[in-house]
Design an enzyme around this catalytic site. Structure first.
Site, PDB file in Angstrom:
ATOM      1  N   ARG A 320       0.849  -1.201   0.000  1.00 58.20           N
ATOM      2  CA  ARG A 320       0.000   0.000   0.000  1.00 58.20           C
ATOM      3  C   ARG A 320       0.879   1.244   0.000  1.00 58.20           C
ATOM      4  O   ARG A 320       1.608   1.481   0.977  1.00 58.20           O
ATOM      5  CB  ARG A 320      -0.907   0.029   1.233  1.00 58.20           C
ATOM      6  CG  ARG A 320      -1.868  -1.139   1.345  1.00 58.20           C
ATOM      7  CD  ARG A 320      -3.147  -0.930   0.549  1.00 58.20           C
ATOM      8  NE  ARG A 320      -3.887  -2.180   0.408  1.00 58.20           N
ATOM      9  CZ  ARG A 320      -4.963  -2.500   1.119  1.00 58.20           C
ATOM     10  NH1 ARG A 320      -5.429  -1.647   2.013  1.00 58.20           N
ATOM     11  NH2 ARG A 320      -5.581  -3.649   0.932  1.00 58.20           N
ATOM     12  N   GLU A 322       0.397   4.167   0.772  1.00 54.44           N
ATOM     13  CA  GLU A 322      -0.298   5.227   1.504  1.00 54.44           C
ATOM     14  C   GLU A 322       0.693   5.882   2.448  1.00 54.44           C
ATOM     15  O   GLU A 322       1.399   5.175   3.165  1.00 54.44           O
ATOM     16  CB  GLU A 322      -1.388   4.616   2.393  1.00 54.44           C
ATOM     17  CG  GLU A 322      -2.609   4.155   1.669  1.00 54.44           C
ATOM     18  CD  GLU A 322      -3.520   3.406   2.654  1.00 54.44           C
ATOM     19  OE1 GLU A 322      -4.440   4.025   3.182  1.00 54.44           O
ATOM     20  OE2 GLU A 322      -3.267   2.206   2.888  1.00 54.44           O
ATOM     21  N   ARG A 328      -1.058   1.651  13.088  1.00 55.14           N
ATOM     22  CA  ARG A 328      -1.577   0.400  12.525  1.00 55.14           C
ATOM     23  C   ARG A 328      -1.384   0.259  11.013  1.00 55.14           C
ATOM     24  O   ARG A 328      -1.885  -0.700  10.421  1.00 55.14           O
ATOM     25  CB  ARG A 328      -3.055   0.253  12.879  1.00 55.14           C
ATOM     26  CG  ARG A 328      -3.977   1.218  12.161  1.00 55.14           C
ATOM     27  CD  ARG A 328      -5.410   0.920  12.539  1.00 55.14           C
ATOM     28  NE  ARG A 328      -6.342   1.455  11.572  1.00 55.14           N
ATOM     29  CZ  ARG A 328      -7.617   1.661  11.820  1.00 55.14           C
ATOM     30  NH1 ARG A 328      -8.110   1.394  13.018  1.00 55.14           N
ATOM     31  NH2 ARG A 328      -8.407   2.124  10.886  1.00 55.14           N
ATOM     32  N   HIS A 329      -0.688   1.199  10.384  1.00 54.89           N
ATOM     33  CA  HIS A 329      -0.481   1.116   8.935  1.00 54.89           C
ATOM     34  C   HIS A 329       0.969   0.828   8.563  1.00 54.89           C
ATOM     35  O   HIS A 329       1.880   1.492   9.040  1.00 54.89           O
ATOM     36  CB  HIS A 329      -0.914   2.418   8.250  1.00 54.89           C
ATOM     37  CG  HIS A 329      -2.395   2.585   8.202  1.00 54.89           C
ATOM     38  ND1 HIS A 329      -3.075   3.303   9.161  1.00 54.89           N
ATOM     39  CD2 HIS A 329      -3.320   2.112   7.329  1.00 54.89           C
ATOM     40  CE1 HIS A 329      -4.381   3.265   8.867  1.00 54.89           C
ATOM     41  NE2 HIS A 329      -4.557   2.544   7.775  1.00 54.89           N
ATOM     42  N   GLU A 478     -10.127  -2.283  12.888  1.00 55.75           N
ATOM     43  CA  GLU A 478     -10.432  -3.186  11.771  1.00 55.75           C
ATOM     44  C   GLU A 478      -9.309  -4.189  11.498  1.00 55.75           C
ATOM     45  O   GLU A 478      -8.146  -3.830  11.423  1.00 55.75           O
ATOM     46  CB  GLU A 478     -10.655  -2.330  10.513  1.00 55.75           C
ATOM     47  CG  GLU A 478     -10.977  -3.158   9.298  1.00 55.75           C
ATOM     48  CD  GLU A 478     -10.911  -2.358   8.003  1.00 55.75           C
ATOM     49  OE1 GLU A 478     -11.324  -1.180   7.992  1.00 55.75           O
ATOM     50  OE2 GLU A 478     -10.435  -2.926   7.006  1.00 55.75           O
ATOM     51  N   SER A 481     -11.809  -6.719   5.949  1.00 49.29           N
ATOM     52  CA  SER A 481     -12.925  -6.220   5.151  1.00 49.29           C
ATOM     53  C   SER A 481     -13.296  -7.311   4.169  1.00 49.29           C
ATOM     54  O   SER A 481     -12.417  -7.988   3.632  1.00 49.29           O
ATOM     55  CB  SER A 481     -12.523  -4.967   4.375  1.00 49.29           C
ATOM     56  OG  SER A 481     -12.564  -3.845   5.214  1.00 49.29           O
ATOM     57  N   ARG A 531      -2.048  -7.019  11.897  1.00 48.92           N
ATOM     58  CA  ARG A 531      -3.064  -6.395  12.759  1.00 48.92           C
ATOM     59  C   ARG A 531      -3.679  -7.418  13.710  1.00 48.92           C
ATOM     60  O   ARG A 531      -3.948  -7.103  14.868  1.00 48.92           O
ATOM     61  CB  ARG A 531      -4.172  -5.787  11.893  1.00 48.92           C
ATOM     62  CG  ARG A 531      -3.708  -4.541  11.180  1.00 48.92           C
ATOM     63  CD  ARG A 531      -4.728  -3.451  11.277  1.00 48.92           C
ATOM     64  NE  ARG A 531      -4.326  -2.347  10.437  1.00 48.92           N
ATOM     65  CZ  ARG A 531      -5.172  -1.625   9.719  1.00 48.92           C
ATOM     66  NH1 ARG A 531      -6.471  -1.909   9.736  1.00 48.92           N
ATOM     67  NH2 ARG A 531      -4.737  -0.633   9.001  1.00 48.92           N
TER      68      ARG A 531
HETATM   69  P1  ATP Z   1      -7.808   0.939   7.280  1.00 52.82           P
HETATM   70  O1  ATP Z   1      -9.170   1.567   7.196  1.00 52.82           O
HETATM   71  O2  ATP Z   1      -7.454   0.482   8.643  1.00 52.82           O
HETATM   72  O3  ATP Z   1      -6.747   1.770   6.628  1.00 52.82           O
HETATM   73  P2  ATP Z   1      -8.517  -0.510   4.946  1.00 52.82           P
HETATM   74  O4  ATP Z   1      -9.993  -0.550   5.037  1.00 52.82           O
HETATM   75  O5  ATP Z   1      -7.864   0.479   4.057  1.00 52.82           O
HETATM   76  O6  ATP Z   1      -7.891  -0.397   6.415  1.00 52.82           O
HETATM   77  P3  ATP Z   1      -8.570  -2.963   3.510  1.00 52.82           P
HETATM   78  O7  ATP Z   1      -8.281  -2.481   2.145  1.00 52.82           O
HETATM   79  O8  ATP Z   1      -9.975  -3.239   3.867  1.00 52.82           O
HETATM   80  O9  ATP Z   1      -7.962  -1.947   4.563  1.00 52.82           O
HETATM   81  O10 ATP Z   1      -7.615  -4.212   3.804  1.00 52.82           O
HETATM   82  C1  ATP Z   1      -8.031  -5.406   4.430  1.00 52.82           C
HETATM   83  C2  ATP Z   1      -7.281  -5.648   5.716  1.00 52.82           C
HETATM   84  O11 ATP Z   1      -5.878  -5.558   5.508  1.00 52.82           O
HETATM   85  C3  ATP Z   1      -7.553  -4.608   6.792  1.00 52.82           C
HETATM   86  O12 ATP Z   1      -8.715  -4.922   7.493  1.00 52.82           O
HETATM   87  C4  ATP Z   1      -6.317  -4.742   7.660  1.00 52.82           C
HETATM   88  O13 ATP Z   1      -6.386  -5.862   8.494  1.00 52.82           O
HETATM   89  C5  ATP Z   1      -5.249  -4.985   6.639  1.00 52.82           C
HETATM   90  N1  ATP Z   1      -4.601  -3.724   6.259  1.00 52.82           N
HETATM   91  C6  ATP Z   1      -5.039  -2.818   5.377  1.00 52.82           C
HETATM   92  N2  ATP Z   1      -4.199  -1.801   5.233  1.00 52.82           N
HETATM   93  C7  ATP Z   1      -3.164  -2.063   6.058  1.00 52.82           C
HETATM   94  C8  ATP Z   1      -1.940  -1.386   6.338  1.00 52.82           C
HETATM   95  N3  ATP Z   1      -1.621  -0.256   5.739  1.00 52.82           N
HETATM   96  N4  ATP Z   1      -1.084  -1.946   7.224  1.00 52.82           N
HETATM   97  C9  ATP Z   1      -1.399  -3.119   7.836  1.00 52.82           C
HETATM   98  N5  ATP Z   1      -2.519  -3.809   7.594  1.00 52.82           N
HETATM   99  C10 ATP Z   1      -3.412  -3.294   6.717  1.00 52.82           C
HETATM  100 MG    MG Z   2     -11.244  -2.097   5.062  1.00 55.62          MG
END
Ligand code: ATP
Ligand code: MG
Length: 557
Positions: A320, A322, A328-329, A478, A481, A531
């Site tokens: 990602r 981002e 948590r990211h 979270e 998803s 996570r």
């Molecule tokens: P958040 O809202 O916490 O940024 P997200 O909704 O963007 O998460 P999803 O695209 O739904 O994340 O990704 C599915 C799962 O992958 C998340 O529920 C989480 O457990 C994990 N995840 C997502 N982004 C990250 C990240 N940047 N670092 C660690 N784990 C992640």
């Molecule tokens: Mg999500």
């Protein structure tokens, strides 16, 4: 007067000798002094050499007298396989037996000329070893043993004894090794960038930049220092336990999937187009064009379903791009993904996923109790992870979650409800409310607004403002998803357009063709392993639950 009548002066050799004219006579005495000094230095050097030779001879004589000279030092070369014992193999049967162990020196200490102690460490577990002067153990051997560099890897042979009083600083406090032999396998540098024992204590929650030591005077090791020196940090008992829990989560996820008849898949991480939103992907040079690092296996999982695999899962890196600098990211994390067909209703898959999480979390407690207890010594704040008592996940609708928040005084306007996902603060607050009300740290929210979910999400047929999608939460944050996915091509294309995406855009063709060629109804989800580990253990930062974390600031080690 001709120049030639002037007395010739010696060519100055040093700056001192190049001093002004009046020194004719003085310069002579200066060179005399220099000669004297050189002679003195020479005599000194000769004396030192003689002393060194004498010491060497003495050492050789001592060596010849050293009754233990074959029992310590560099490990002797051998063709034999030497049977060694792991600390985990010690039992009551081990007492009075001779064993050989290979371990790190956690600490070495000379008590007296006749007594030294080693603390030995294997995968974070500690055992004390002691060496005392008694034939054939010599004073030289004791000095060597007590002077070993901390963190060196040694091979120690000794008799297992029961100490009179348990050794509280050792993990195996009821035994002690009485050393017979100690050989160096791999010597650690004398100066380490940080001491493993200093990393045993949790990092400070707030970093007072100036502070070097804590209230007890022990060095403070910040999260940054730990991560910069991750190899040493991984050696602590806590890190050892955390990495075992990570291994356990992957193992339990895989176990549950395989038992259910699911198939392990391996989808590409190098992809040709940024299909799930361009701003979050890392672009890489791919020969003469651009490629991207996969930000999820989503489209490939679905293409496997279209490829007649009824249930698939994957454990793989997810990237990602981002710039999220939060607790948590990560920019690279371990994704646990699954996708599954269903017959009548997407809740068949949601039930399956809830049972999956209950299985993982229950079994972690069952199989990794010792590790959890260890980690809680360093991170006690969050407390035990609460699981639903009846073994069934608590499932609420998104709107029920909103209602609970409203009761607690947090309200969202009608418009906000459909345009925004919960904020992190709201999620955490909801987590607390649910913990108080239902006594669980794990729960599920179903039926999110369609507007906050990706284009491939199936809208709720009864109320298209909502969707057949769900998030899983641990301690109010979270971890997953998921959703039912659209499997009808026309509906899929319409959904893309409604989200401002162009179905004819490069990269979508292969994905969309999978649905033109027929695809069964299916649903799935994506979990973040790091996570799950973080929230299950109540760790303050996801980086502690990642081997070599990657975030916007960190690309090493
Ligand atoms: P958040 O809202 O916490 O940024 P997200 O909704 O963007 O998460 P999803 O695209 O739904 O994340 O990704 C599915 C799962 O992958 C998340 O529920 C989480 O457990 C994990 N995840 C997502 N982004 C990250 C990240 N940047 N670092 C660690 N784990 C992640
Ligand atoms: Mg999500």
């Amino acid at each position: 007067m001709a120049d030639s009548e002037l007395p010739t002066r010696p060519k100055p050799e040093t700056n001192e000798a190049a001093a002004p004219a009046a020194e004719g006579a003085e310069s002579k005495s200066a060179s005399k002094n220099a000669l004297k000094k050189a002679a003195k230095d020479k005599a000194k050097a000769e004396k030192a050499a003689a002393r060194a030779a004498q010491e060497k001879a003495q050492a050789a004589a001592q060596d010849a007298n050293d009754t233990a000279k074959d029992l310590y030092g560099p490990i002797p070369e051998t063709e034999d396989v030497i049977p060694t014992t792991r600390f985990s193999e010690f039992s009551d049967d081990s007492y009075e037996k001779e064993v050989t162990v290979v371990a790190r020196v956690d600490n070495a200490r000379v008590q007296s000329a006749k007594l030294a102690f080693l603390m030995l460490r294997q995968q974070g577990q500690k055992v004390q070893a002691v060496i005392a002067a008694a034939e054939p153990i010599s004073r030289q051997m004791i000095k060597y043993t007590g002077g070993l560099n901390v963190n060196s890897i040694v091979q120690v042979t000794g008799i297992v004894k029961k100490p009179e009083v348990p050794i509280s600083s050792a993990t195996l406090s009821h035994l002690e090794l009485h050393i017979r032999k100690v050989y160096m396998i791999s010597e650690a540098a004398q100066q380490l960038p940080m001491q493993v024992k200093d990393a045993e204590r949790p990092p400070p929650e707030t970093t007072d930049e100036g502070a070097q030591v804590d209230a007890e005077g022990a060095p403070i090791v910040t999260l940054k220092t730990r991560l910069d020196n991750r190899v040493l940090d991984l050696q602590t008992e806590t890190s050892q336990a955390i990495t075992q829990i990570s291994s356990g989560v992957a193992e339990l996820f895989t176990e549950y999937m395989i038992k259910s008849g699911s198939r392990w898949i391996f989808t590409p991480k190098l992809v040709g187009a940024a299909t799930e939103g361009g701003s979050n992907v890392f672009e890489v040079k791919y020969f003469k064009r651009s490629g991207y690092l996969a930000q999820s296996p989503q489209l490939y999982k679905q293409m496997c379903i279209a490829g007649d695999m009824e249930s698939v899962f994957e454990v793989a890196p997810v990237f990602r791009a981002e710039d999220s600098n939060t607790h948590r990211h990560l920019t690279e994390f371990v994704g646990l993904d699954f996708e599954k067909t269903f017959h009548a209703h997407y809740h068949e898959v949601l039930d399956f996923a809830e049972d999956l999480l209950v299985f993982i979390l229950t079994q972690l407690k069952e199989r990794y109790g010792a590790q959890i207890a260890n980690i809680q010594k360093s991170y006690p704040k969050a407390g035990d992870f609460k699981l639903p008592k009846d073994g069934k996940a608590l499932r609420l609708n998104y709107m029920d979650g909103l209602a609970l928040l409203k009761e607690a005084g947090v309200d969202m306007s009608e418009q906000e409800r459909f345009e925004n996902d919960f904020t992190t603060a709201m999620e955490k607050q909801l987590g607390q409310i649910i913990r108080d009300k239902y006594d669980t740290d794990f729960y599920v929210l179903d039926k999110f607004p369609m507007s906050v979910r990706p284009f491939y999400t199936k809208a709720d047929p009864k109320d298209p403002r909502f969707s057949n999608s769900y998030d899983f939460f641990m301690r109010g944050e979270e971890i997953m998803s998921g959703a039912q996915r659209i499997h009808n091509i026309d509906e899929l294309e319409a959904s893309m357009r409604s989200k401002g995406l162009d179905p004819t855009q490069e990269g979508f063709e292969d994905y969309l063709n999978a649905f033109r060629q027929g695809c069964p109804p299916h649903a799935g989800g994506g979990l973040g392993l790091n996570r799950i580990v973080m929230f299950f253990l109540g760790l303050p930062n996801v980086r502690l639950a990642s081997l070599f974390p990657r975030d916007p600031q960190r690309l090493r080690p």
